[in-house]
Design an enzyme around this catalytic site. Sequence first.
Site: not given
Ligand code: SRM
Ligand code: SF4
Length: 527
Positions: A443-444, A69, A438, A183-184
């Site tokens: 994240c979506g 990333r 998903g 946290r993030k």
């Molecule tokens: Fe996300 C965790 C993908 C935007 C909330 N997110 C993850 C992980 C890293 C989980 C993992 O280790 O597998 C996913 C990686 C999957 C992969 O292989 O791609 C993942 N998040 C994504 C992306 C790639 C979705 C996408 O297809 O676009 C986005 C990457 C953004 C970036 O460039 O950094 C992405 N994630 C978001 C957003 C949307 C936003 O920021 O507008 C959110 C909700 C907003 C927020 O964070 O407040 C989001 N992701 C989460 C969470 C829930 C956070 C929480 O506080 O509980 C997790 C799980 C965690 O952090 O424990 C998570």
């Molecule tokens: Fe769940 Fe984020 Fe993975 Fe999508 S990319 S399946 S919302 S953790």
Amino acid sequence: MDRTSEAASTKLNKFEKLKAEKDGLLVRHDLAHFAKIGWEAVDEADLTHRLKWLGIFFRPVTPGKFMLRLRLPHGVMTSYQSRTLANIIQRYGEDGSADITTRQNLQLRGILLEDIPDIFHQLEAAGLTSVQSGMDNVRNITGSPVSGLDADELIDTRELVQKVQDMITGNGQGNPEFSNLPRKFNIAIEGGRDNSIHAEINDIAFVPAFKDGVLGFNVLVGGFFSARRCEAAIPLNAWVPADDSVVALSRAILEVYRDNGPRVNRQKARLMWLIDEWGLDRFRAEVESAYGQPLTPAAEKDEMDWDKRDHIGVYAQKQAGLNYVGLHVPVGRLWAEDFYELARLAEVYGNGELRLTVEQNVIIPNVPDDRLPVLLEEPLLQKFSTDPSPLMRALVSCTGAQFCNFALVETKQRAQVLAKALDAELTLPQPVRIHWTGCPNSCGQPQVADIGLMGTKVRKDGKTVEGVDIFMGGKVGKDAHLGEKVMQGIPCDDLPDVLKTLLIEHFQAQPRSGGEAPGSSVSVTME
Ligand code: SRM
Ligand code: SF4
């Protein structure tokens, strides 16, 4: 005693222990060693967690093929960078792809750990970094994708976004001051009128506002999504001018959060939980003290007064005779040849620059009027259309089961198949924004969508199958607010009919001539 030492001395959650033992950033010294010993021999905590501090994500779904990333502040990229990324993923063949993310960023796929030292050299030479893009760090900082191009823009935020990123990441080298947050953390800086980056879902959002005739930003705090709770950001009652005050205030808020944010339960560790615990007045006072000067109260209103634009198509820029051309990249997926082609098009028709959007699309800016007709005939624009069908146009999808082990359903493929099929069956007066995610991590961003689909498992005919919960009512742009869950546990096999009915009943869709309307109506509870 601040919260870091409190957590260290009392109930540490697993991640706090891991960070206390060894800061995630320190794995950068081990990369050459890891490359030599191979991923199977890497310590479990380093492999599955600490490498994320460098943006390197072990994927349990594809062991040995990592996700990388990046950070792309403001979603701005050069043709040189695009070519560098093409070179990196090309050698992985079918495994080498990339996704534009919902934070106008890029994630590369298929990466081998032994290649990381060389890849990091290539990234550095191209002015790119992946540092602090995962785990308890600040994510990619977003800004309007048409900053500097849009005639109606209020503030060109590109330099500010870069400065905030440099402060947080130590100019891309890694900064231990901010590598151990509870946290993030998400930051957005909006300079336009249409809230193009969903300010309301960020831990800090700067939104344009006039105070006593001076243009600056009102500050919102605490927006976030998680499986447990989703909240829109709330006003901090603070205004800053559009200068380095943005960097200083971001630093102050991050310091307050770092030193006082909750660290015992990871489900309750985002900034809003601290604001809840303290109350907004105390939070503001603590930020003021870290900022080192009184905060100016917020301007009465902000200037985000437009509906949100999607930037797909051809638009005149503020620079006479120049245009930006928004290309639709289905669910954000790119391959090496796409990066090469984007680089070429940006150089041949524009000024070598590319922009990414939070809708997972690409913009080629600075195209002269007389070059437009030829650009629009380029083969890549047949694949990445400037005029996609209404449902494809507004489709967003998270990674889903193909690569993400949290996923409860496959998303990107299914999202496209369904949107294409519904576009073929229905006519729509305007695009309907369908967002797939998903799992409940969101994240979506299903809560910002017209129709949000969140993966879940459901029982159908005695079997457990992939399904979704459905969200509706997300409003973006001015007066944005979050959508709510309106239906639960819909098996994915039933979605074509359920979505068709929702589109007809709520979005004025009409069956194309010869098509049939679905038999029964679908009951939803809308707020
Ligand atoms: Fe996300 C965790 C993908 C935007 C909330 N997110 C993850 C992980 C890293 C989980 C993992 O280790 O597998 C996913 C990686 C999957 C992969 O292989 O791609 C993942 N998040 C994504 C992306 C790639 C979705 C996408 O297809 O676009 C986005 C990457 C953004 C970036 O460039 O950094 C992405 N994630 C978001 C957003 C949307 C936003 O920021 O507008 C959110 C909700 C907003 C927020 O964070 O407040 C989001 N992701 C989460 C969470 C829930 C956070 C929480 O506080 O509980 C997790 C799980 C965690 O952090 O424990 C998570
Ligand atoms: Fe769940 Fe984020 Fe993975 Fe999508 S990319 S399946 S919302 S953790």
